[in-house]
Design an enzyme around this catalytic site. Structure first.
Site, PDB file in Angstrom:
ATOM      1  N   GLU A  25       0.841  -1.239  -0.055  1.00  0.00           N
ATOM      2  CA  GLU A  25       0.059  -0.115  -0.121  1.00  0.00           C
ATOM      3  C   GLU A  25       0.758   1.353   0.116  1.00  0.00           C
ATOM      4  OE1 GLU A  25      -4.374  -1.000   1.849  1.00  0.00           O
ATOM      5  OE2 GLU A  25      -2.930   0.068   2.944  1.00  0.00           O
ATOM      6  N   HIS A  53      11.289 -25.645   1.649  1.00  0.00           N
ATOM      7  CA  HIS A  53      10.785 -26.952   0.972  1.00  0.00           C
ATOM      8  C   HIS A  53       9.486 -26.756  -0.028  1.00  0.00           C
ATOM      9  CE1 HIS A  53      12.950 -29.794   3.505  1.00  0.00           C
ATOM     10  NE2 HIS A  53      12.842 -28.762   4.300  1.00  0.00           N
ATOM     11  N   LYS A  59     -13.133   0.399  -4.146  1.00  0.00           N
ATOM     12  CA  LYS A  59     -14.137   0.740  -3.221  1.00  0.00           C
ATOM     13  C   LYS A  59     -15.288   1.352  -4.078  1.00  0.00           C
ATOM     14  CE  LYS A  59     -11.693   0.843   1.169  1.00  0.00           C
ATOM     15  NZ  LYS A  59     -11.152   1.654   2.127  1.00  0.00           N
TER      16      LYS A  59
END
Length: 489
Positions: free
Chosen positions: A330, A359, A473
């Site tokens: 951000e 791994h 948004k």
């Protein structure tokens, strides 16, 4: 090469600054820009002003996170506010059975770091006495997932039924506290979970529910959640102006949850304060945040290392990587610089944990594209370290790994990973904490936050806004209304 503070905190950059990686000449060439960045940090500390920073409404906005480590009268964290938070924490002891913290972004990620370091994975399985009277803690509001929300409600239902009927002589209601964290009160993820959980618990005759609101403190023009808190007489704490969500772990947003688990708030902020003092040094080789920012910036811009793998060695530090993802993404992932020029700046953050992801991801780190910096975190001294026993002496392979502690084996694995990476021109560095506690956690997190502020100045981007978040948004609201309208047909 490394930078070591008096506290024992170490930034080892030997595998990031050498003939195979970033050079000292690279750093020297950057010094004029670093000098300007350092002056900008001084101005930010004294006035809260960051050049070019505007709020999402397009108006000038102060940046106040660097004030948070200082518990002083008139500051966001004052002696009175810290005393009130601690009193609140004591008020839940031996009274509240379960706390549900509802928040997203920094309101979840930061709080989860504090919980993991203080409590670990098995907190909710301990007895009340083992938890020293503090409640069980659950997290919600960080996703709109009907299954996990229903599972949480089912657990509360079962626990409440047990409380009411287990002791027939002393039946009691199960006490649940909802800590709802939203500056606006309109955050979809958080408020949808809050309403579902609040409504369900109110209908459960075996549950006693109370709400704490953490929101914008303005009472003259109250946000939706603040207005609800006033009307319902809910206790409330502040999401302060000037502190973006990804920095709120150091203010009431994080400290309220810290208080209900007995986390050492003063030590945490003292670690952050001492780190801030170290970061006021104008010598790059003595300033952890400036040095970290400079090396990462050069590595990305000159050498194409535009992905950063945050890889702590310790299960309960994985949430630090999750918190860092938001902080880096951000803050620095910006399309335009402060002059409005398109730059598309930023590194892609990646979560890993040692030894687990040795791994899974390490093959890519070791032989994949030369576009990564691997940032390790280690704990030097583990509390209650365990020695690997020679449980099967007849099995040579297992006998060979016995006789050392798990902490020692973990560090050997990390060192081996680091050595292998640098042998193939893979940039990596290390943050080393003497032990895992509130003080050193405060040091680490604050150093990372201040590094981001420095790098924002080096890259000439606003590290304190988030226009890309606002974009989705604006689309999401109308879409949700369309779905709602279709459902009524």
């Amino acid at each position: 090469m490394s930078l070591k503070l008096k506290s024992g905190f170490v930034f080892d950059y030997d595998n990031l600054l050498n003939e195979k990686c970033v050079s000292k000449d690279d750093v020297t060439a950057l010094l004029p820009r670093l000098k300007k960045a350092h002056k900008a940090m001084d101005v930010m500390r004294k006035t809260g002003v960051i050049r070019g920073h505007l709020s999402k409404d397009g108006t000038p906005e102060k940046v106040l996170f660097s004030q948070l480590p200082y518990i002083e009268k008139g500051n966001l964290n004052s002696p009175e506010s810290i005393a009130r938070i601690k009193k609140f924490g004591e008020s839940v002891r031996n009274r509240v059975d379960a706390v549900i913290s509802l928040g997203i972004g920094g309101s979840f990620l930061g709080n989860k770091v504090l919980f993991d370091v203080q409590c670990g994975s098995f907190w909710n399985l301990k007895t009340r006495e083992e938890r020293k009277g503090y409640p069980k803690v659950f997290f919600s509001g960080n996703n709109i997932d009907p299954r996990s929300t229903q599972d949480l409600l089912n657990y509360i239902d079962d626990a409440a039924d047990m409380a009411m009927h287990h002791d027939k002589k002393n039946p009691r209601k199960y006490k649940v506290m909802l800590i709802c964290i939203s500056k606006s009160g309109g955050t979809l993820d958080t408020m949808s979970n809050f309403m579902v959980i609040y409504n369900k618990l109110l209908k459960n005759k075996n549950v006693e529910v109370e709400v704490v609101a953490v929101t914008d403190p303005n009472e003259e023009k109250p946000t939706l959640l603040k207005k609800m808190a006033i009307e319902n007489k809910w206790e409330s704490f502040a999401v302060p102006d000037g502190v973006g969500g990804r920095f709120t772990i150091f203010c009431e947003v994080g400290l309220v949850v810290a208080a209900v688990i007995g986390f050492d708030i003063e030590a945490f902020l003292e670690g952050a304060r001492q780190m801030d003092i170290a970061c006021q040094n104008d010598d790059i080789w003595q300033n952890p945040a400036m040095l970290n920012a400079a090396l990462k910036f050069i590595a990305a811009e000159k050498y194409g290392r535009d992905e950063e793998v945050m890889m702590p060695y310790g299960d309960y530090l994985e949430s630090v990587s999750m918190w860092y993802i938001q902080l880096l993404a951000e803050s620095l992932g910006k399309q335009f610089n402060k002059e409005g020029k398109e730059v598309c700046y930023g590194r892609t953050p990646i979560v890993a944990i040692g030894t687990r992801d040795m791994h899974s991801q390490t093959q890519q780190h070791q032989e994949g594209k030369l576009n990564k910096i691997v940032q390790f975190i280690r704990i030097e001294n583990w509390k209650n370290d365990l020695t690997i026993p020679n449980a099967f002496p007849e099995v040579k392979k297992l006998a060979e790994i016995s006789g050392v502690t798990m902490g020692q084996a973990l560090e050997v694995a990390r060192q081996s990973n680091a050595d292998a990476l640098i042998s193939n021109k893979r940039f990596n560095a290390l943050f080393s904490l003497p032990e895992l506690n509130a003080y050193h956690l405060g040091e680490l997190l604050y150093m990372l936050a201040m590094s981001i502020a420095y790098e924002g100045e080096l890259a000439d981007v606003d590290a304190f806004n988030q226009p890309g978040v606002e974009a989705y948004k604006r689309i999401m609201g109308p879409k949700l209304q369309q779905v709602k309208a279709q459902g009524k047909k």
